[in-house]
Design a protein around this motif. Structure first.
Motif, mmCIF file in Angstrom:
data_model
loop_
_atom_site.group_PDB
_atom_site.id
_atom_site.type_symbol
_atom_site.label_atom_id
_atom_site.label_comp_id
_atom_site.label_asym_id
_atom_site.label_seq_id
_atom_site.Cartn_x
_atom_site.Cartn_y
_atom_site.Cartn_z
ATOM 1 N N THR A 17 -13.569 90.650 -30.464
ATOM 2 C CA THR A 17 -14.143 91.598 -31.594
ATOM 3 C C THR A 17 -14.567 92.728 -30.901
ATOM 4 O OG1 THR A 17 -14.853 89.518 -32.753
ATOM 5 C CG2 THR A 17 -15.866 91.463 -33.284
ATOM 6 N N TRP A 73 -22.417 94.618 -36.547
ATOM 7 C CA TRP A 73 -22.838 93.303 -36.789
ATOM 8 C C TRP A 73 -24.361 93.341 -37.705
ATOM 9 C CZ3 TRP A 73 -27.465 90.970 -35.656
ATOM 10 C CH2 TRP A 73 -28.451 91.720 -34.755
ATOM 11 N N THR A 77 -16.017 88.152 -39.494
ATOM 12 C CA THR A 77 -15.783 89.452 -39.264
ATOM 13 C C THR A 77 -15.044 90.156 -40.440
ATOM 14 O OG1 THR A 77 -15.345 88.953 -36.942
ATOM 15 C CG2 THR A 77 -14.378 90.974 -37.753
ATOM 16 N N GLU A 88 -19.482 92.455 -37.893
ATOM 17 C CA GLU A 88 -19.608 90.984 -38.024
ATOM 18 C C GLU A 88 -20.984 90.659 -38.822
ATOM 19 O OE1 GLU A 88 -18.230 87.280 -36.016
ATOM 20 O OE2 GLU A 88 -17.363 89.358 -35.866
#
Length: 419
Positions: free
Chosen positions: A10, A35, A96, A113
């Motif tokens: 990721t 994220w 994700t 994320e």
């Protein structure tokens, strides 16, 4: 998994795509960037916007989750901005998210994320025993579970009547052999980085009566006329029933205490004896006793002299025990005549014993002093009295005869006689 943890794949993908622009200056931005963490049951809006699209060209937004077109929420697109709303958030939303806008030949890609967190919920305590009412010697085995993300740490505490005690960490609590002192409220607290929650259970440990205590106030030897309080206390679960008795040869007398105490106002000598306290519950009983001694008051004792305070010699002066008879003559000399601790004292007096006396009467709780005067007169024997009377009559008769003879002789000399 920590909120800051990202997989290498990721992170590499994010670095590859972040800041990519097409040749004609088309650029995309996705917020929150990189994220984000969202609470379970809450809501989250992912916003994707673009700049640098040539005027008149159509902007197309495509959302996906790990390559899947099903994004789990409605999408609202207006002009150069597209919003994906996640509400209410579930653990399935921990994915994700990818936004792929397009304008002509420009097709940048942005990712973020989403982590779903949950403070400890549904904290549950379970026990291997079907009841929270246990008996001394039983074992206690408790377990605590909770639903949370990330996982929660479990801490056990015990709340007693007056204090809170920390016990241990871990999902289980075990006590091999319970005592009544283990009674209390047991709680497990589940805590993680985002919150805490707890649950509790009350454990009652039953036991037979113990530490039974029977007291008499005042203690020791009690003086007649005092007020006496007899009290009995005992520990046990459930609370023991207290029975107070006075032991008698024929039949015990059950006493009725008030507020746990039995009061005797103006105690008498007949109140002396053995008092018993019996503490009972359904698990057993405990019996103890105490002896009450009531000493007679000397202020109610009368000292009598026998036969009287004025008596004849060889008679006896009798006084009650325990006493000391002391002679105090007029020269202020003091002499202890006799003493007795066991029985009545009898002291034989003579005429020489005429004098003031002090009688000291005492026991363990008090003493009384009395002053008396003894006058002893000489005792006359019956035969002595008889001899004295006969002698007196004989002397009077003899004097009368001599007087008659004398009168006769004088009359004869004068020539006449008269009797």
């Amino acid at each position: 998994m920590k909120f800051t943890d990202l997989t290498r794949t990721t992170l590499a993908l994010h670095l590859l795509l972040q800041g990519i622009m097409n040749a004609d200056g088309f650029e995309a931005t996705l917020l929150p960037n990189t994220w984000t963490a969202a609470p379970l049951g809450g809501s989250l809006v992912l916003s994707c916007s673009v700049t640098g699209c040539e005027p008149g060209k159509h902007i197309d937004f495509r959302w996906s989750v790990n390559g899947d077109a099903s994004v789990g929420g409605p999408v609202n697109t207006l002009g150069s901005q597209s919003n994906l709303t996640l509400s209410p958030i579930t653990f399935e939303n921990a994915q994700t998210y990818i936004c792929k806008p397009s304008c002509g030949s420009g097709r940048p890609q942005k990712t973020t994320e989403v982590y779903v967190y949950d403070a400890p919920q549904n904290v549950i305590i379970t026990s291997e025993s079907p009841s929270n009412m246990l008996i001394e010697g039983d074992r206690l085995n408790l377990s605590c579970v909770s639903k949370s993300k990330p996982w929660a740490n479990i801490t056990w505490t015990k709340q007693s009547a007056y204090s809170l005690h920390s016990l241990r960490e871990g999902n289980s609590l075990f006590i091999k052999s319970l005592q009544t002192s283990d009674s209390g409220v047991y709680a497990c607290e589940a805590r993680n980085e985002v919150g805490r929650n707890s649950s509790s259970i009350e454990i009652i440990v039953q036991g037979p009566p113990r530490s039974t205590n029977l007291t008499v106030v005042p203690d020791g030897i009690v003086q007649e006329g005092d007020n006496v309080v007899i009290s009995c206390t005992s520990l046990g679960v459930p609370t023991p029933h207290i029975t107070l008795r006075k032991k008698n040869d024929a039949e015990d007398v059950v006493l009725t205490p008030e507020d746990g105490s039995y009061r005797i106002l103006t105690v008498q000598r007949e109140d002396s004896g053995i008092y018993e306290c019996e503490s009972t519950n359904h698990l057993g009983k405990q019996v103890i006793n105490v002896t009450l001694f009531v000493q007679a008051s000397l202020h109610s004792t009368t000292t009598r002299l026998s036969p009287a305070r004025t008596t004849e010699e060889e008679h006896h002066v009798t006084v009650p025990p325990p006493t000391t008879l002391v002679e105090e003559d007029y020269s202020e000399n003091v002499t202890e005549i006799a003493s007795s601790r066991a029985g009545f004292m009898s002291y034989s007096v003579t005429t020489k014993d005429t004098s003031p006396y002090t009688i000291d009467t005492d026991n363990e709780v008090e003493s009384v002093t009395q002053e008396i005067q003894i006058r002893a007169s000489e005792q006359l024997k019956d035969n002595v009295v008889g001899i004295s009377v006969v002698t007196s009559i004989a002397i009077v008769s003899l004097l009368a005869i001599f007087a008659a003879i004398y009168v006769y002789k004088q009359a004869k000399k004068q020539g006449s006689c008269s009797l």
